[in-house]
Motif scaffolding. Structure first.
Motif, PDB file in Angstrom:
ATOM      1  N   THR A  88      69.936  66.569 121.852  1.00 11.10           N
ATOM      2  CA  THR A  88      69.787  66.018 120.509  1.00 11.10           C
ATOM      3  C   THR A  88      71.135  65.455 120.079  1.00 11.10           C
ATOM      4  OG1 THR A  88      70.287  68.178 119.536  1.00 11.10           O
ATOM      5  CG2 THR A  88      67.959  67.633 119.869  1.00 11.10           C
ATOM      6  N   GLN A  89      71.146  64.738 118.963  1.00 10.83           N
ATOM      7  CA  GLN A  89      72.382  64.140 118.468  1.00 10.83           C
ATOM      8  C   GLN A  89      72.528  64.417 116.981  1.00 10.83           C
ATOM      9  OE1 GLN A  89      73.101  60.146 119.814  1.00 10.83           O
ATOM     10  NE2 GLN A  89      74.546  59.677 118.171  1.00 10.83           N
ATOM     11  N   LYS A  90      73.705  64.850 116.605  1.00 13.18           N
ATOM     12  CA  LYS A  90      73.974  65.173 115.213  1.00 13.18           C
ATOM     13  C   LYS A  90      73.713  63.956 114.336  1.00 13.18           C
ATOM     14  CE  LYS A  90      77.565  67.139 112.238  1.00 13.18           C
ATOM     15  NZ  LYS A  90      78.968  67.630 112.179  1.00 13.18           N
ATOM     16  N   GLY A  91      72.983  64.174 113.268  1.00 13.94           N
ATOM     17  CA  GLY A  91      72.677  63.096 112.340  1.00 13.94           C
ATOM     18  C   GLY A  91      71.388  62.381 112.635  1.00 13.94           C
ATOM     19  N   ILE A  92      70.752  62.689 113.775  1.00 11.44           N
ATOM     20  CA  ILE A  92      69.480  62.061 114.132  1.00 11.44           C
ATOM     21  C   ILE A  92      68.454  63.171 114.293  1.00 11.44           C
ATOM     22  CG2 ILE A  92      68.238  60.632 115.808  1.00 11.44           C
ATOM     23  CD1 ILE A  92      70.845  59.266 116.461  1.00 11.44           C
ATOM     24  N   GLY A  93      67.591  63.366 113.296  1.00  9.83           N
ATOM     25  CA  GLY A  93      66.603  64.435 113.328  1.00  9.83           C
ATOM     26  C   GLY A  93      65.271  63.970 113.869  1.00  9.83           C
TER      27      GLY A  93
ATOM     28  N   LYS B 271      75.656  62.632 122.899  1.00 14.59           N
ATOM     29  CA  LYS B 271      75.213  61.525 122.046  1.00 14.59           C
ATOM     30  C   LYS B 271      74.212  60.673 122.813  1.00 14.59           C
ATOM     31  CE  LYS B 271      79.517  61.291 119.371  1.00 14.59           C
ATOM     32  NZ  LYS B 271      80.646  60.424 118.941  1.00 14.59           N
TER      33      LYS B 271
ATOM     34  N   SER C 209      73.208  57.254 121.106  1.00 15.29           N
ATOM     35  CA  SER C 209      74.283  56.263 121.109  1.00 15.29           C
ATOM     36  C   SER C 209      74.379  55.602 122.479  1.00 15.29           C
ATOM     37  CB  SER C 209      75.623  56.922 120.750  1.00 15.29           C
ATOM     38  OG  SER C 209      75.589  57.439 119.437  1.00 15.29           O
TER      39      SER C 209
END
Length: 644
Positions: free
Chosen positions: A142-147, A311, A314
């Motif tokens: 997972t990536q922080k800021g993308i739920g 990420k 990204s």
């Protein structure tokens, strides 16, 4: 005691036992990090890897399967080296626990030299992984800021990267993206991925799930075509050209017969603590392979050092929509693609040899330069364009041809325009037939036009011959009349021309007979000037051409070699170099050799004319010397004069 009282007593007695059981049981992972769900999702969408089949050991094809990286650890053939100098030995046979401390800058050194690998790594890998199953590693990221979105990643470990930048081991990956907060939700909702990303060198290529270019096996398993040697992941079988680090500088091939690999899936938990516990090596931050002083050939870092690990979205956002594929790659050859692949491959080999042994490379370079200088200085260059029929060396033939082009460039551009246009049109039609579905008559038309360019090219050469010999450089020339006259004369001498052409084409179809094709081509190289200027009919031109070549062999061979090089190679080389700078569409790129051919053909035609003239002059000189020698020799039939 009442039933209610008995139930209360049982609850009071069971409470301590339940407390102890819950205390001893491991804490259940959160739903977001459920290892069982992640493993199930990974197995459901596990890719099918298509490896180019290798028919025999150390031969063409892909010798390395995706393998279990654990074999590297506790292995006495592997050394852990530190980052302080190029050969700092820390431990032989390090364990996965040894490298779990991170150790950035360290390296796991395999036995062998990646700059001169030979078959060493292939044999070593066969011994180390003998009896093990092909293995791939899955990881839900997972990536922080993308739920509400997860990336299911698959990492493939190979023992060696046998590409232009050869290095020990290779880590590659693909990524499937789901619109779900975790693996359990993706399974519960029976979701398919909405995006698939395949790694290719330093870049990647993407496809939507359900897109035509994405091949899927049994509804859920994406098919990955693995490039032989480089392990770049492609969506189809073919040949792919790249001119950057992202696409790979050179050519990837997935063409040929394939072995389908359905590997064992080992899921690395998304929870960092569980991941380190199950796979201690995942915390290693050093290189899987030798680094040394040759950073360009350094072994790669592991999955946790890739941008996609932390990420993933990204990374996928930078993925390309397509790659540059050679139309008909693997089935239809392309001079441009073959030349580009050969240039980059051989250039990489030379550079790698220089890096491995700089002194040897410098000695070879100096020797080559000295040899070229000696050849250039050995021949004479000073001459004039006219008169035409005088003795000239190979260098003077080249110089005279250049002088003519400088004097009348427009004339010869017009003379050579028809065959150039025929060649370009044929190249365009051939490019269209292999890059898109077209009616069959288009391909037949391309072959017909390409065949028609041969007599038109011969007519152009004949016109040049006639203009030079009869009109000179300063006269006004009627090219239409020159073409008409030259083609009429070529028709009279067609039997010799046709037999020579058929022999050359027939002999070149066999590798064994190819040297004979070169002999026949040399014998007939002066046919057009002989037929046009000397008006030789039928087969009479061929023995005359052979006699002229015998008188001027040392001059003709270098000229013929230069002409063949210009006609067969320079166009593809220019196209390959152009591709490095401007990646134009392949249909356009494939016409470049024909355009270049139209530019260099006048020069080659002029060299052929001047080579013929030099041969005629030498033959005349030989005849005159023979006549003088014959006249000066006493007749043996006449007895000596008697004395007085």
């Amino acid at each position: 005691m009442s039933p209610r009282g008995r139930r209360l007593l049982r609850c009071l007695l069971a409470a301590p036992v339940l407390t102890l059981l819950f205390a001893a049981a491991p804490a259940r992972a959160d739903a977001d990090d459920d290892p069982a769900a992640e493993q199930a999702l990974a197995e459901r969408f596990a890719p099918v890897l298509m490896l180019v089949r290798q028919d025999h050991a150390c031969g063409p094809g892909e010798p390395y399967s995706p393998s279990a990286v654990e074999v590297l650890f506790d292995n006495p053939t592997v050394a852990l080296r530190g980052p302080w100098t190029s050969r700092d030995l820390v431990k032989v046979g390090p364990s996965a626990e040894d490298v779990s401390a991170g150790l950035p800058g360290y390296e796991l050194d395999l036995p062998g030299n990646p700059l001169t690998p030979g078959c060493d790594y292939e044999r070593w890998a066969e011994r180390q992984w003998r009896g093990t199953k092909p293995t791939i590693y899955a990881h839900v990221a997972t990536q922080k800021g993308i739920g509400d979105r997860i990336a299911l990643q698959y990492f493939f470990f190979y023992a060696f990267n046998d590409y232009n930048n050869k290095h020990e081991t290779d880590w590659e990956r693909i990524q499937l993206e789901f619109a779900a907060p975790d693996a359990a939700s993706a399974l519960a909702e029976d979701l398919d991925p909405d995006l698939v990303v395949y790694s290719q060198h330093y870049g990647s290529e993407k496809a939507r799930w359900g897109e035509e270019k994405l091949e899927v096996d049994d509804a859920t398993h994406p098919v990955v075509y693995v490039s032989a040697g480089s392990h770049a992941n492609q969506f189809s079988a073919g040949v792919f050209m790249g001119n950057t680090a992202n696409t790979g500088f050179g050519c990837d091939t997935t063409a040929g017969e394939h072995d389908a690999v359905r590997a064992e899936v080992r899921s690395i938990p998304s929870d960092p603590a569980l991941a380190r516990s199950a796979y201690p090596w995942i915390s290693y931050e050093g290189h899987y392979g030798e680094v040394g002083p040759k950073r360009f050939y350094a072994g790669p870092t592991g999955p946790n050092r890739k941008q996609s690990w932390a990420k993933p979205f990204s990374w996928s956002a930078k993925a390309r929509d397509s790659s540059i594929e050679v139309p008909g790659g693997g089935a239809t050859s392309s001079a441009v693609a073959e030349t580009y692949c050969d240039l980059v491959g051989k250039g990489s080999d030379l550079f790698r040899g220089y890096v491995d042994d700089p002194w040897r490379g410098l000695v070879v370079l100096v020797a080559a330069l000295l040899a070229v200088g000696w050849l250039v200085r050995r021949t004479s260059w000073a001459t004039t364009a006219l008169p035409l029929r005088i003795r000239r060396s190979a260098g003077q033939v080249v110089a005279a041809s250049l002088d003519v082009l400088r004097e009348r460039p427009g004339l010869f551009a017009l003379a050579m325009a028809p065959p150039a246009l025929f060649n370009v049109l044929a190249a365009v039609l051939q490019g269209v037939t292999v890059s898109s579905p077209v009616p069959g008559w288009v391909g037949a038309l391309a072959v017909l036009i390409g065949t028609a360019s041969l007599p038109v090219s011969a007519g152009a050469l004949a016109a040049v011959v006639q203009v030079l010999d009869e009109e000179g450089l300063g006269a006004r020339v009627n090219l239409r009349a020159a073409y008409r006259t030259s083609l009429r004369r070529l028709g009279a001498g067609l039997p010799a021309l046709l037999v020579t052409a058929l022999l050359v084409v027939g002999l070149t179809t066999s590798i064994v007979l190819a040297p004979l094709a070169l002999v026949v081509l040399t014998a007939g190289v002066l046919l057009v000037p002989v037929v046009v200027l000397e008006r030789r009919r039928g087969f009479a031109g061929l023995p005359r051409s052979v006699r002229l070549i015998r008188h001027s062999f040392a001059t003709l061979v270098p000229v013929l070699a230069l002409g063949l090089l210009l006609l067969t190679t320079i166009g593809a080389v220019v196209a390959a170099l152009l591709f490095v700078v401007v990646p134009v569409p392949f249909v356009v790129l494939n016409t470049v050799p024909s355009v270049v051919l139209g530019v260099v053909w006048p020069f080659v035609a002029l060299m052929c004319v001047y080579a013929y003239a030099a041969a005629v002059a030498r033959a005349q000189d030989s005849q005159e010397r023979a006549a003088v020698t014959s006249a000066a020799t006493p007749d043996s039939s006449v007895g000596p004069a008697s004395g007085a």
